[in-house]
Design a protein around this motif. Sequence first.
Motif, PDB file in Angstrom:
ATOM      1  N   SER A 151       1.040  -1.220  -0.006  1.00  0.00           N
ATOM      2  CA  SER A 151      -0.089   0.026   0.002  1.00  0.00           C
ATOM      3  C   SER A 151       0.722   1.304  -0.063  1.00  0.00           C
ATOM      4  O   SER A 151       1.798   1.210   0.699  1.00  0.00           O
ATOM      5  CB  SER A 151      -1.083  -0.188   1.246  1.00  0.00           C
ATOM      6  N   ASP A 176      -1.498   7.987  -2.675  1.00  0.00           N
ATOM      7  CA  ASP A 176      -1.559   8.457  -4.037  1.00  0.00           C
ATOM      8  C   ASP A 176      -2.928   9.314  -3.896  1.00  0.00           C
ATOM      9  O   ASP A 176      -4.190   8.543  -3.926  1.00  0.00           O
ATOM     10  CB  ASP A 176      -1.713   7.173  -4.916  1.00  0.00           C
ATOM     11  N   PRO A 187      -6.180   7.970  -8.352  1.00  0.00           N
ATOM     12  CA  PRO A 187      -6.157   7.076  -8.840  1.00  0.00           C
ATOM     13  C   PRO A 187      -5.677   7.318 -10.509  1.00  0.00           C
ATOM     14  O   PRO A 187      -6.433   8.099 -11.007  1.00  0.00           O
ATOM     15  CB  PRO A 187      -7.188   5.755  -8.816  1.00  0.00           C
ATOM     16  N   SER A 201      -5.503   5.412 -13.986  1.00  0.00           N
ATOM     17  CA  SER A 201      -5.899   4.152 -14.610  1.00  0.00           C
ATOM     18  C   SER A 201      -6.082   3.925 -16.093  1.00  0.00           C
ATOM     19  O   SER A 201      -6.917   2.909 -16.609  1.00  0.00           O
ATOM     20  CB  SER A 201      -7.331   3.288 -13.996  1.00  0.00           C
ATOM     21  N   ASP A 227      -0.795   4.067 -12.794  1.00  0.00           N
ATOM     22  CA  ASP A 227      -0.217   3.740 -11.495  1.00  0.00           C
ATOM     23  C   ASP A 227       0.150   2.239 -11.565  1.00  0.00           C
ATOM     24  O   ASP A 227      -0.597   1.344 -12.275  1.00  0.00           O
ATOM     25  CB  ASP A 227      -1.163   4.025 -10.286  1.00  0.00           C
ATOM     26  N   GLY A 276      -2.761  -0.313 -12.611  1.00  0.00           N
ATOM     27  CA  GLY A 276      -3.866   0.061 -12.291  1.00  0.00           C
ATOM     28  C   GLY A 276      -4.823   0.054 -13.807  1.00  0.00           C
ATOM     29  O   GLY A 276      -5.919  -0.240 -13.784  1.00  0.00           O
ATOM     30  N   GLY A 309      -6.212  -4.935  -6.851  1.00  0.00           N
ATOM     31  CA  GLY A 309      -5.739  -3.599  -6.429  1.00  0.00           C
ATOM     32  C   GLY A 309      -7.091  -2.662  -6.354  1.00  0.00           C
ATOM     33  O   GLY A 309      -7.967  -2.702  -6.907  1.00  0.00           O
ATOM     34  N   TRP A 349      -8.245   1.211  -5.004  1.00  0.00           N
ATOM     35  CA  TRP A 349      -7.958   2.755  -4.418  1.00  0.00           C
ATOM     36  C   TRP A 349      -8.850   3.199  -3.759  1.00  0.00           C
ATOM     37  O   TRP A 349     -10.038   3.224  -3.819  1.00  0.00           O
ATOM     38  CB  TRP A 349      -7.645   3.729  -5.761  1.00  0.00           C
ATOM     39  N   TRP A 365      -3.593   3.453  -2.500  1.00  0.00           N
ATOM     40  CA  TRP A 365      -3.697   2.261  -3.252  1.00  0.00           C
ATOM     41  C   TRP A 365      -3.279   1.201  -2.330  1.00  0.00           C
ATOM     42  O   TRP A 365      -2.413   1.246  -1.356  1.00  0.00           O
ATOM     43  CB  TRP A 365      -2.645   2.037  -4.580  1.00  0.00           C
TER      44      TRP A 365
END
Length: 259
Positions: free
Chosen positions: A61, A64, A67, A69, A78, A109, A199, A201, A206
């Motif tokens: 973790s 951030d 996110p 993506s 990410d 991501g 994953g 967020w 994250w």
Amino acid sequence: MKKVTGPLPTSPLAAVWQQAPATDVAVLAQQMTTPKLAKASVNKITAQALTDGKSIAWRVSWQDAAPNSNVDVNRFSDAVALEFPLTEFAAPMMGHRGGGKVQILYWRGLWQKDVDEGFQDVQNVHPNYLNSHYWFANGEGPYRVPDSFTNPASHQWFIAKQAGNPMAKFSRSEPAQELIAEGWGTLTHQPESATTAKGVWKNGSWAVIFTRPLATDDPNDHQFAQGEKGEIAFAVWQGGEGNVGARKHWSLWTAYQMP
């Protein structure tokens, strides 16, 4: 690292992670090879691990603010990676030439969003974009990948996919891949992967978990054994800060103890 009796969690937000020991690991801006990361935007990641005696789950973790993506011109995803030595004294900077071999588990991501929401086509990033013609596409425009390209003849215009580039998959069941390296410029995709990942967020950070069996039949996989000591290194990319490729944050080896 902690041993659990029940099944390993499949979510990085599962309550059991609150009881898992956590280690903060310092990460540095990569400034040893080009392209360099001029300024760090992350100074640490937090690592945890659980095992049930058959498999192992690593949780990473980091903070951030938002996110990332999607990808576009000057827009990056990410990502985070775990690294394990395959040979003794391998360097943590992706190993080294002449015998310093490492395995890398890599999550993006972008791939997580592909898995969660479906393949992201150009129209997802640019809703008003339209290409009026594609050879051998199905139906009428706007043509979407992969739905409009079920005819195998249409795939010859997707050059990266035809070449077998693992980055050019139309569909993806896992947001992570396994790779090996023996120094800069040697990163190689492993065609078979024993790793699953997830994953999420939430609230400005994250959390990503990687899960795989302790032992596999692949000679390019790192093997875990109960009671043994090992080393792990980390890398993290913040897409919103222009991190991509070698422009990343990385760590030195961190020791761990299998229960």
